[in-house]
Design a protein around this motif. Structure first.
Motif, PDB file in Angstrom:
ATOM      1  N   LYS A  85     153.691 119.750 104.787  1.00 50.92           N
ATOM      2  CA  LYS A  85     152.605 120.491 104.239  1.00 50.92           C
ATOM      3  C   LYS A  85     152.893 120.687 102.810  1.00 50.92           C
ATOM      4  N   SER A  86     153.843 121.200 102.657  1.00 53.01           N
ATOM      5  CA  SER A  86     154.383 121.847 101.177  1.00 53.01           C
ATOM      6  C   SER A  86     154.168 120.467 100.170  1.00 53.01           C
ATOM      7  N   TYR A  87     154.836 119.457 100.756  1.00 51.64           N
ATOM      8  CA  TYR A  87     155.087 118.248 100.055  1.00 51.64           C
ATOM      9  C   TYR A  87     153.612 117.558  99.489  1.00 51.64           C
ATOM     10  N   ASN A  88     152.955 117.600 100.837  1.00 49.12           N
ATOM     11  CA  ASN A  88     151.492 116.914 100.529  1.00 49.12           C
ATOM     12  C   ASN A  88     150.857 117.677  99.467  1.00 49.12           C
ATOM     13  N   ALA A  89     150.885 119.056  99.512  1.00 50.58           N
ATOM     14  CA  ALA A  89     150.262 119.863  98.548  1.00 50.58           C
ATOM     15  C   ALA A  89     150.644 119.635  97.138  1.00 50.58           C
ATOM     16  N   ASN A  90     151.812 119.480  96.932  1.00 50.49           N
ATOM     17  CA  ASN A  90     152.697 119.188  95.756  1.00 50.49           C
ATOM     18  C   ASN A  90     152.145 118.015  95.064  1.00 50.49           C
ATOM     19  N   SER A  91     152.396 116.909  96.159  1.00 50.72           N
ATOM     20  CA  SER A  91     151.969 115.476  95.970  1.00 50.72           C
ATOM     21  C   SER A  91     150.538 115.435  95.334  1.00 50.72           C
ATOM     22  N   VAL A  92     149.570 116.262  95.860  1.00 51.87           N
ATOM     23  CA  VAL A  92     147.958 116.157  95.518  1.00 51.87           C
ATOM     24  C   VAL A  92     148.046 116.665  94.041  1.00 51.87           C
ATOM     25  N   SER A  93     148.781 117.702  94.035  1.00 55.77           N
ATOM     26  CA  SER A  93     148.912 118.428  92.418  1.00 55.77           C
ATOM     27  C   SER A  93     149.259 117.725  91.272  1.00 55.77           C
ATOM     28  N   GLN A  94     150.392 116.935  91.761  1.00 56.15           N
ATOM     29  CA  GLN A  94     150.869 115.987  90.724  1.00 56.15           C
ATOM     30  C   GLN A  94     150.075 114.776  90.421  1.00 56.15           C
ATOM     31  N   ILE A  95     149.616 114.287  91.466  1.00 53.40           N
ATOM     32  CA  ILE A  95     148.702 112.941  91.175  1.00 53.40           C
ATOM     33  C   ILE A  95     147.366 113.583  90.509  1.00 53.40           C
ATOM     34  N   LYS A  96     146.942 114.539  90.767  1.00 49.66           N
ATOM     35  CA  LYS A  96     145.892 115.096  89.829  1.00 49.66           C
ATOM     36  C   LYS A  96     146.068 115.553  88.528  1.00 49.66           C
ATOM     37  N   HIS A  97     147.359 115.941  88.279  1.00 50.41           N
ATOM     38  CA  HIS A  97     147.873 116.099  87.048  1.00 50.41           C
ATOM     39  C   HIS A  97     148.038 115.103  86.099  1.00 50.41           C
ATOM     40  N   TRP A  98     148.696 113.910  86.655  1.00 46.90           N
ATOM     41  CA  TRP A  98     148.980 112.697  86.115  1.00 46.90           C
ATOM     42  C   TRP A  98     147.600 112.092  85.799  1.00 46.90           C
ATOM     43  N   ALA A  99     146.671 112.215  86.627  1.00 48.29           N
ATOM     44  CA  ALA A  99     145.393 111.420  86.304  1.00 48.29           C
ATOM     45  C   ALA A  99     144.500 112.224  85.256  1.00 48.29           C
ATOM     46  N   ASP A 100     144.872 113.327  85.009  1.00 48.97           N
ATOM     47  CA  ASP A 100     144.256 114.143  83.986  1.00 48.97           C
ATOM     48  C   ASP A 100     145.024 113.498  82.596  1.00 48.97           C
ATOM     49  N   VAL A 101     146.372 113.569  82.866  1.00 51.87           N
ATOM     50  CA  VAL A 101     147.003 113.048  81.417  1.00 51.87           C
ATOM     51  C   VAL A 101     146.690 111.586  81.201  1.00 51.87           C
ATOM     52  N   LEU A 102     146.765 110.820  82.026  1.00 55.72           N
ATOM     53  CA  LEU A 102     146.443 109.364  81.854  1.00 55.72           C
ATOM     54  C   LEU A 102     145.039 108.957  81.397  1.00 55.72           C
ATOM     55  N   ALA A 103     144.004 109.978  81.821  1.00 52.70           N
ATOM     56  CA  ALA A 103     142.815 109.774  81.440  1.00 52.70           C
ATOM     57  C   ALA A 103     142.586 110.259  80.054  1.00 52.70           C
ATOM     58  N   GLU A 104     143.239 111.229  79.717  1.00 50.55           N
ATOM     59  CA  GLU A 104     143.131 111.797  78.347  1.00 50.55           C
ATOM     60  C   GLU A 104     143.859 110.749  77.409  1.00 50.55           C
ATOM     61  N   GLU A 105     144.834 110.277  77.763  1.00 45.86           N
ATOM     62  CA  GLU A 105     145.600 109.313  76.845  1.00 45.86           C
ATOM     63  C   GLU A 105     144.814 107.984  76.590  1.00 45.86           C
ATOM     64  N   SER A 106     144.104 107.575  77.854  1.00 46.45           N
ATOM     65  CA  SER A 106     143.357 106.178  77.542  1.00 46.45           C
ATOM     66  C   SER A 106     141.926 106.250  77.166  1.00 46.45           C
ATOM     67  N   LEU A 107     141.532 107.764  76.890  1.00 45.21           N
ATOM     68  CA  LEU A 107     140.035 107.874  76.611  1.00 45.21           C
ATOM     69  C   LEU A 107     139.675 107.090  75.471  1.00 45.21           C
ATOM     70  N   ILE A 108     140.445 107.144  74.370  1.00 44.55           N
ATOM     71  CA  ILE A 108     140.174 106.567  73.066  1.00 44.55           C
ATOM     72  C   ILE A 108     140.082 105.034  73.030  1.00 44.55           C
ATOM     73  N   TYR A 109     140.767 104.464  74.017  1.00 43.70           N
ATOM     74  CA  TYR A 109     140.938 103.105  74.167  1.00 43.70           C
ATOM     75  C   TYR A 109     139.478 102.630  75.058  1.00 43.70           C
ATOM     76  N   VAL A 110     139.116 103.411  75.991  1.00 47.17           N
ATOM     77  CA  VAL A 110     138.076 103.021  76.740  1.00 47.17           C
ATOM     78  C   VAL A 110     136.696 103.291  75.819  1.00 47.17           C
ATOM     79  N   ILE A 111     136.578 104.322  75.088  1.00 50.17           N
ATOM     80  CA  ILE A 111     135.564 104.582  74.364  1.00 50.17           C
ATOM     81  C   ILE A 111     135.087 103.270  73.353  1.00 50.17           C
ATOM     82  N   ASN A 112     136.318 102.824  72.841  1.00 50.58           N
ATOM     83  CA  ASN A 112     136.412 101.722  71.718  1.00 50.58           C
ATOM     84  C   ASN A 112     136.503 100.424  72.151  1.00 50.58           C
ATOM     85  N   VAL A 113     136.620 100.383  73.433  1.00 47.52           N
ATOM     86  CA  VAL A 113     137.011  99.091  74.368  1.00 47.52           C
ATOM     87  C   VAL A 113     137.847  98.196  73.706  1.00 47.52           C
TER      88      VAL A 113
END
Length: 537
Positions: free
Chosen positions: A39-67
């Motif tokens: 249960k703890s591992y699953n909660a931690n995994s969910v938290s991590q994947i959401k964190h990395w999703a935010d980080v990757l979305a922010e890093e790739s934002l400029i490239y997506v906007i400018n195509v």
């Protein structure tokens, strides 16, 4: 044979109880820990994947906007540094809410196969979704509240599987160590519990073997065993007292036994003398009983002789009368012939009367001859127990014919049901005597006080057995004497000429002479039924 109940030792109970309890507790603890860890591992995994999703979305934002797809491919190296990340997809939405298209794709290594696009699963994957081997999640990429694309991440669950396996191995090792400790504790506990009982058992065995109950059990280390020891001491004291009483009683018993033995010896001698006298008296009684039974047979034969003699007297008297009359008529004819006065009418009348007289003489002499012949057969059979072949129906006819002088004036009828040509090889004498005694017994006792009566005799052959069923519709047998009707000297006519040997004679003839069986059934007022079975050839 009684079923033996299984007997368990204290050691076995302690081992099973402790190992079972500790194993159960350990399994429950391991299960709870594993579930909590997952249960703890699953909660931690969910938290991590959401964190990395935010980080990757922010890093790739400029490239997506400018195509700038190629620039993103050249410069976007962050996914390779994220642990357990298998795949990353970046989707870009078009204008007018068109279906998102794949803009960027990443996989951990080139050996992995590419996965299908997830543009059709956007709604279902916006909540992290666990599968057996991985976790996947899709998150929108927004600029000023407007969605310009989506980022999809898939992370591996291999680490949790490895950690779980290690946790299970450690748990089993701990469980094994705990079981060893439990076994050690159980053995020590069993030794502490059972040692006092072994001591008590040895004390009891020694006392029983030596028959010495004066010894005492020592004090035990805990209360339950000490209570048992005190009770055994009380039992020893009572047994010692009882043994002393038994020894005293045994001594008195020996003295009494000696006195009784002397009295018994004296009385035994007296009993031997009395026994000898009783045996002699019993032997004389048996002889007397045999003589009485034989006398009963001869008495019935004598009654038959008197009846036959009376019955034969009538046809012989008629024959003598007819022969005398014929002689007188013959003298008259002779005198007329000598005087030469003989007339044809006189001769004709003489011939007619002569024929009638001769017919009368023939019929009556024939009747007497039949009676004498039947009586001879019955008398010979009654006085003999030889085995011969005879016709059963003919034997019954001869018995009825012989008894006709006693029965012809009585209002009773006899029905016989016997197959024709039923020939058997047996003793006709006992059968003859049995039937005569049964018929006369019904006439004398069964029909007493009745103006009518019916006797039926049914005979049939049943698999090498002859079955004779004798019935009458008389007054029946009283319940008080029904069970002893075949005993000697049992009669309801005592003092009126009844000897009480008739049915006893029937019983002896059936069971001893014929080797068969006889059964009597009767209800008072409903007549009697006697069934006889004996072997035949």
């Amino acid at each position: 044979m009684p079923i033996t109940q299984p007997v368990w030792s204290i050691r076995r109970i302690c081992l099973i109880s402790m190992i079972g309890a500790i194993s159960l507790l350990s399994i429950l603890s391991i299960s709870v820990i594993t579930l909590q860890f997952n249960k703890s591992y699953n909660a931690n995994s969910v938290s991590q994947i959401k964190h990395w999703a935010d980080v990757l979305a922010e890093e790739s934002l400029i490239y997506v906007i400018n195509v700038e797809r190629q620039a993103l491919l050249d410069n976007f190296s962050l996914p390779s540094h994220i642990p357990n990340l298998n795949y990353v997809h970046i989707y870009r939405t078009g204008k007018n809410d068109e279906k998102p298209t794949l803009f960027y794709s990443y996989k951990r290594n080139q050996q992995r196969t590419a996965i299908s696009e997830k543009s059709n699963s956007i709604n279902s994957l916006q909540i992290p979704k666990f599968s057996e081997a991985y976790l996947e999640y899709m998150q929108p990429i927004k600029v000023e509240g407007k969605i310009i694309g989506y980022i999809y991440l898939q992370s591996s669950n291999e680490s949790i599987t490895q950690i779980t396996d290690q946790l299970l191995i450690i748990s089993f090792i701990v469980l094994f160590i705990v079981c060893l400790i439990a076994i050690f504790i159980a053995l020590k506990l069993e030794n502490y519990i059972s040692t006092p009982f072994y001591t008590l058992a040895n004390t009891v065995q020694t006392a029983a073997r030596q028959r010495n109950f004066s010894q005492q059990c020592q004090t035990m280390p805990y209360r339950e065993a000490d209570i048992l020891a005190r009770n055994i001491n009380i039992l020893f004291a009572r047994m010692e007292k009882r043994i002393a009483q038994l020894d005293s009683a045994e001594q008195q018993s020996l003295e009494h036994s000696q006195e009784l033995e002397n009295k018994i010896n004296k009385r035994t001698e007296a009993l031997k003398e009395s026994n000898q006298e009783l045996l002699s008296t019993l032997e004389k009684l048996h002889q007397f009983q045999s003589q009485l039974v034989e006398s009963e047979k001869m008495a019935s034969l004598g009654d038959m002789v008197a009846g036959v003699a009376h019955e034969v007297n009538t046809p012989i008297g008629l024959g003598v009368t007819a022969s005398t009359l014929l002689a007188d008529r013959l003298d008259d004819i002779k005198a007329a012939f000598e005087n030469k006065t003989l007339k044809s009418s006189q001769l004709k009348k003489f011939l007619h009367d002569g024929c009638e007289n001769i017919a009368i003489i023939y019929r009556n002499l024939n009747r007497a001859a039949d009676l004498i012949s039947s009586f001879k057969k019955v008398a010979v059979d009654q006085s003999s127990e030889d085995i011969r072949t005879f016709d059963v129906k003919e034997l019954l006819r001869e018995v009825i014919l012989t008894l006709r002088p006693q029965l012809h004036s009585l209002p009773y009828t006899i029905d016989i049901d016997c197959p024709d040509n039923l020939s058997i090889n047996s003793k006709p004498g006992p059968i003859n005597q049995i039937l005569i005694n049964l018929i006369m017994n019904s006439v004398i006792h069964g029909f007493e006080g009745q103006d009518h009566g019916r006797i039926s005799i049914t005979v049939m052959s049943l698999s090498n057995q002859l079955n004779i069923l004798f019935k009458d519709d008389g007054i029946g047998v009283n319940e008080s004497i029904k069970h002893k009707v075949f005993e000697p000297f049992t009669t309801t006519k005592r003092g009126e000429g009844g000897s009480g040997l008739g049915m006893h004679l029937v019983y002896n003839l059936v069971t001893q002479a014929l080797g068969g069986s006889i059964v009597l059934n009767s209800e008072l007022g409903e007549g009697v039924s006697i069934e006889i079975n004996f072997p035949i050839n």
